[in-house]
Design a protein around this motif. Structure first.
Motif, PDB file in Angstrom:
ATOM      1  N   LEU A  63      75.526  14.947   1.451  1.00 31.28           N
ATOM      2  CA  LEU A  63      74.214  14.355   1.168  1.00 31.28           C
ATOM      3  C   LEU A  63      74.079  14.009  -0.311  1.00 31.28           C
ATOM      4  O   LEU A  63      73.632  12.907  -0.666  1.00 31.28           O
ATOM      5  CB  LEU A  63      73.111  15.330   1.593  1.00 31.28           C
ATOM      6  CG  LEU A  63      71.670  14.915   1.257  1.00 31.28           C
ATOM      7  CD1 LEU A  63      71.323  13.607   1.961  1.00 31.28           C
ATOM      8  CD2 LEU A  63      70.696  16.018   1.648  1.00 31.28           C
ATOM      9  N   VAL A  64      74.456  14.954  -1.184  1.00 33.74           N
ATOM     10  CA  VAL A  64      74.403  14.700  -2.623  1.00 33.74           C
ATOM     11  C   VAL A  64      75.276  13.508  -2.994  1.00 33.74           C
ATOM     12  O   VAL A  64      74.881  12.634  -3.777  1.00 33.74           O
ATOM     13  CB  VAL A  64      74.846  15.965  -3.400  1.00 33.74           C
ATOM     14  CG1 VAL A  64      74.985  15.669  -4.893  1.00 33.74           C
ATOM     15  CG2 VAL A  64      73.864  17.107  -3.188  1.00 33.74           C
TER      16      VAL A  64
ATOM     17  N   LEU B 131      71.902  11.016 -13.341  1.00 31.59           N
ATOM     18  CA  LEU B 131      72.980  10.679 -12.405  1.00 31.59           C
ATOM     19  C   LEU B 131      74.273  11.403 -12.776  1.00 31.59           C
ATOM     20  O   LEU B 131      74.994  11.898 -11.904  1.00 31.59           O
ATOM     21  CB  LEU B 131      73.204   9.167 -12.387  1.00 31.59           C
ATOM     22  CG  LEU B 131      74.322   8.649 -11.473  1.00 31.59           C
ATOM     23  CD1 LEU B 131      74.078   9.057 -10.026  1.00 31.59           C
ATOM     24  CD2 LEU B 131      74.460   7.133 -11.589  1.00 31.59           C
ATOM     25  N   LEU B 132      74.574  11.482 -14.078  1.00 35.04           N
ATOM     26  CA  LEU B 132      75.765  12.222 -14.521  1.00 35.04           C
ATOM     27  C   LEU B 132      75.650  13.693 -14.156  1.00 35.04           C
ATOM     28  O   LEU B 132      76.622  14.325 -13.712  1.00 35.04           O
ATOM     29  CB  LEU B 132      75.949  12.046 -16.028  1.00 35.04           C
ATOM     30  CG  LEU B 132      76.352  10.647 -16.506  1.00 35.04           C
ATOM     31  CD1 LEU B 132      76.377  10.590 -18.029  1.00 35.04           C
ATOM     32  CD2 LEU B 132      77.723  10.260 -15.942  1.00 35.04           C
ATOM     33  N   LEU B 133      74.452  14.271 -14.354  1.00 32.78           N
ATOM     34  CA  LEU B 133      74.230  15.666 -13.979  1.00 32.78           C
ATOM     35  C   LEU B 133      74.393  15.852 -12.477  1.00 32.78           C
ATOM     36  O   LEU B 133      74.963  16.850 -12.006  1.00 32.78           O
ATOM     37  CB  LEU B 133      72.831  16.104 -14.433  1.00 32.78           C
ATOM     38  CG  LEU B 133      72.413  17.537 -14.086  1.00 32.78           C
ATOM     39  CD1 LEU B 133      73.314  18.544 -14.797  1.00 32.78           C
ATOM     40  CD2 LEU B 133      70.954  17.775 -14.475  1.00 32.78           C
ATOM     41  N   PHE B 134      73.924  14.901 -11.724  1.00 33.96           N
ATOM     42  CA  PHE B 134      74.032  14.937 -10.267  1.00 33.96           C
ATOM     43  C   PHE B 134      75.499  14.968  -9.841  1.00 33.96           C
ATOM     44  O   PHE B 134      75.891  15.732  -8.952  1.00 33.96           O
ATOM     45  CB  PHE B 134      73.339  13.699  -9.705  1.00 33.96           C
ATOM     46  CG  PHE B 134      72.651  13.919  -8.391  1.00 33.96           C
ATOM     47  CD1 PHE B 134      71.636  14.850  -8.258  1.00 33.96           C
ATOM     48  CD2 PHE B 134      73.022  13.184  -7.269  1.00 33.96           C
ATOM     49  CE1 PHE B 134      70.998  15.048  -7.048  1.00 33.96           C
ATOM     50  CE2 PHE B 134      72.395  13.377  -6.059  1.00 33.96           C
ATOM     51  CZ  PHE B 134      71.379  14.304  -5.946  1.00 33.96           C
ATOM     52  N   ASN B 135      76.305  14.132 -10.481  1.00 38.09           N
ATOM     53  CA  ASN B 135      77.738  14.112 -10.169  1.00 38.09           C
ATOM     54  C   ASN B 135      78.425  15.393 -10.616  1.00 38.09           C
ATOM     55  O   ASN B 135      79.354  15.875  -9.959  1.00 38.09           O
ATOM     56  CB  ASN B 135      78.396  12.901 -10.829  1.00 38.09           C
ATOM     57  CG  ASN B 135      78.262  11.638  -9.994  1.00 38.09           C
ATOM     58  OD1 ASN B 135      78.945  11.463  -8.991  1.00 38.09           O
ATOM     59  ND2 ASN B 135      77.350  10.770 -10.388  1.00 38.09           N
ATOM     60  N   GLY B 136      77.989  15.956 -11.749  1.00 37.26           N
ATOM     61  CA  GLY B 136      78.532  17.242 -12.185  1.00 37.26           C
ATOM     62  C   GLY B 136      78.241  18.340 -11.177  1.00 37.26           C
ATOM     63  O   GLY B 136      79.102  19.192 -10.895  1.00 37.26           O
ATOM     64  N   LEU B 137      77.024  18.332 -10.619  1.00 37.77           N
ATOM     65  CA  LEU B 137      76.670  19.293  -9.570  1.00 37.77           C
ATOM     66  C   LEU B 137      77.581  19.123  -8.356  1.00 37.77           C
ATOM     67  O   LEU B 137      78.072  20.109  -7.793  1.00 37.77           O
ATOM     68  CB  LEU B 137      75.207  19.083  -9.165  1.00 37.77           C
ATOM     69  CG  LEU B 137      74.711  19.881  -7.955  1.00 37.77           C
ATOM     70  CD1 LEU B 137      74.687  21.369  -8.277  1.00 37.77           C
ATOM     71  CD2 LEU B 137      73.316  19.407  -7.534  1.00 37.77           C
ATOM     72  N   LEU B 138      77.842  17.882  -7.978  1.00 38.74           N
ATOM     73  CA  LEU B 138      78.702  17.612  -6.828  1.00 38.74           C
ATOM     74  C   LEU B 138      80.108  18.165  -7.041  1.00 38.74           C
ATOM     75  O   LEU B 138      80.669  18.834  -6.159  1.00 38.74           O
ATOM     76  CB  LEU B 138      78.763  16.104  -6.584  1.00 38.74           C
ATOM     77  CG  LEU B 138      79.772  15.620  -5.540  1.00 38.74           C
ATOM     78  CD1 LEU B 138      79.404  16.144  -4.164  1.00 38.74           C
ATOM     79  CD2 LEU B 138      79.842  14.095  -5.530  1.00 38.74           C
ATOM     80  N   VAL B 139      80.692  17.906  -8.210  1.00 38.10           N
ATOM     81  CA  VAL B 139      82.050  18.379  -8.495  1.00 38.10           C
ATOM     82  C   VAL B 139      82.089  19.903  -8.503  1.00 38.10           C
ATOM     83  O   VAL B 139      83.032  20.523  -7.983  1.00 38.10           O
ATOM     84  CB  VAL B 139      82.544  17.811  -9.840  1.00 38.10           C
ATOM     85  CG1 VAL B 139      83.870  18.441 -10.234  1.00 38.10           C
ATOM     86  CG2 VAL B 139      82.692  16.293  -9.757  1.00 38.10           C
TER      87      VAL B 139
END
Length: 414
Positions: free
Chosen positions: A329-330, A286-294
């Motif tokens: 979406l992300v 989930l942290l990686l997912f948020n890093g991708l979003l930023v």
């Protein structure tokens, strides 16, 4: 502005007055008008003046380099304070690294832009208040609220850096957009400088080792630290002295990377479904997912800020629109995962901080995407998209301040 240029085309003094009153608007209006004015000698003169690009790299003035190097030395000394004063490094660097980086940059642009005394005092007071606050927080390296305060105050310091870069007065909004582009330019300039510095460091250490002088410890402890402190300032100054050169490179990089990132994110989302990774139960994922979003959000904003007023490429705008929609979406998946974790395992400072941050980003992305779609449909222009980006920045600032100041107290410094 266009009507004024047509009216005063044969009056050099009036054209000069219009140019000095609003250089950006004059340039945009004149370049749009030039095809119909090209027969006029005065229009030919202004065309050359506004589109002239000097050859070669400009290194700036000796006095300015003195300011840059002086601030870099001060930043390097600040970075060595744990050694000088015997301070614990684990205590010092998480709290003070942002001040070392953004403090020197803010000081440089306060001087470069000749900000008013009250503006300089405002930046200094805000920065020093944050410095005192972080260093007075309880020394608990495992405290989530401490980590959150350090991370969110980085954004506050970045915003102060932006304030020193944009300054006050008229056209402040446009200068904030220029500041967003400036961040991308700094990355483009800083990466090759860092690579060159790394190559030079490796050669230096290797050559000295061949003659039996191991200088690794000394070089890393002193020279490398001061070099890293100087890197952002040198990058910023070279961009100031060569804006068109660096701006072209950064726009090419953004134009190339945007479709590649779009392809990568699309492929990555598909691979997630195939791999069975679950952001609802896997915290690190989930942290990686948020890093991708930023990261994607930053690319979209820097690319939009760098798009030319004169070269309206529908392909580029279309790619950025798709990236924005994909980021929505992300973000939606990340928000639902955070809400699930809150319902299952309760409230924690990390979950609340990520929930609030993602909600703000989602609203911003929806607003920007709506404007980008309007540009594709011919109902909006790029200026409207840029205003949407710039006008939302204070919302992030308020959230960052709230997390930094309130979360430690609300959650008992846990």
């Amino acid at each position: 502005m266009k009507a004024s240029i047509r009216q005063h085309l044969s009056e050099p003094d009036q054209l000069e007055f219009l140019y000095r009153s609003d250089k950006a608007a004059f340039r945009k209006a004149f370049l749009d008008l030039y095809p119909e004015l090209r027969a006029s000698p005065m229009a030919a003169f202004w065309w050359e003046r506004l589109t002239y690009e000097p050859e070669g790299l400009h290194w700036g003035k000796q006095k300015e380099w003195g300011i840059v190097l002086g601030l870099a030395v001060l930043a390097g000394i600040a970075a060595k304070l744990p050694l000088i004063l015997g301070i614990n490094e684990e205590f010092f660097y998480p709290r003070n690294l942002g001040f070392i980086l953004f403090g020197s940059l803010s000081a440089f642009f306060c001087w470069k832009n000749q900000l008013e005394t009250r503006q300089v005092l405002l930046i200094a007071a805000a920065g020093l208040s944050g410095l005192l606050y972080l260093n007075l927080l309880p020394a608990n390296p495992k405290s989530d609220t401490l980590i959150l305060a350090c991370l969110h105050l980085l954004f506050v310091l970045w915003w102060l850096f932006g304030f020193s870069h944009a300054g006050g007065g008229q056209q402040r909004e446009k200068r904030w957009i220029a500041f967003l582009k400036f961040n991308g330019d700094m990355l483009v300039m800083g990466v090759p400088l860092a690579m060159a510095g790394g190559l030079l460091s490796g050669l230096t250490i290797g050559l000295f080792s061949l003659i039996g002088l191991p200088i690794e410890a000394f070089y890393t402890e002193y020279i490398l630290v001061f070099g890293l402190a100087a890197l952002p300032l040198v990058s910023a100054y070279l961009i100031q002295t060569n804006p068109k050169v660096v701006g072209k490179i950064s726009q090419v990089v953004a134009s190339l990377f945007s479709p590649l990132v779009l392809l990568m994110v699309t492929s990555y989302l598909g691979a997630i479904l195939y791999s069975g990774k679950n952001p609802y139960t896997d915290r690190e994922f989930l942290l990686l997912f948020n890093g991708l979003l930023v990261g994607v959000l930053a690319l979209v904003f820097f690319s939009i800020a760098g798009l030319s007023y004169q070269r309206k490429n529908r392909w580029e705008i279309g790619v950025l629109t798709l990236l924005s929609l994909l980021s929505i979406l992300v973000n939606a998946v990340a928000l639902s995962a955070i809400a699930f974790r809150l319902a299952e395992w309760g409230v924690t400072p990390n979950r609340m901080a990520v929930l609030g941050g993602n909600a703000l980003i989602l609203l911003h992305l929806l607003w920007v995407s709506k404007k980008l779609i309007g540009v594709l449909r011919g109902k909006e222009d790029l200026e409207a998209v840029r205003k949407t980006m710039q006008s939302y920045l204070p919302v992030y600032l308020v959230w960052a301040i709230l997390v930094s100041l309130l979360f430690p107290t609300l959650f008992g410094f846990a």
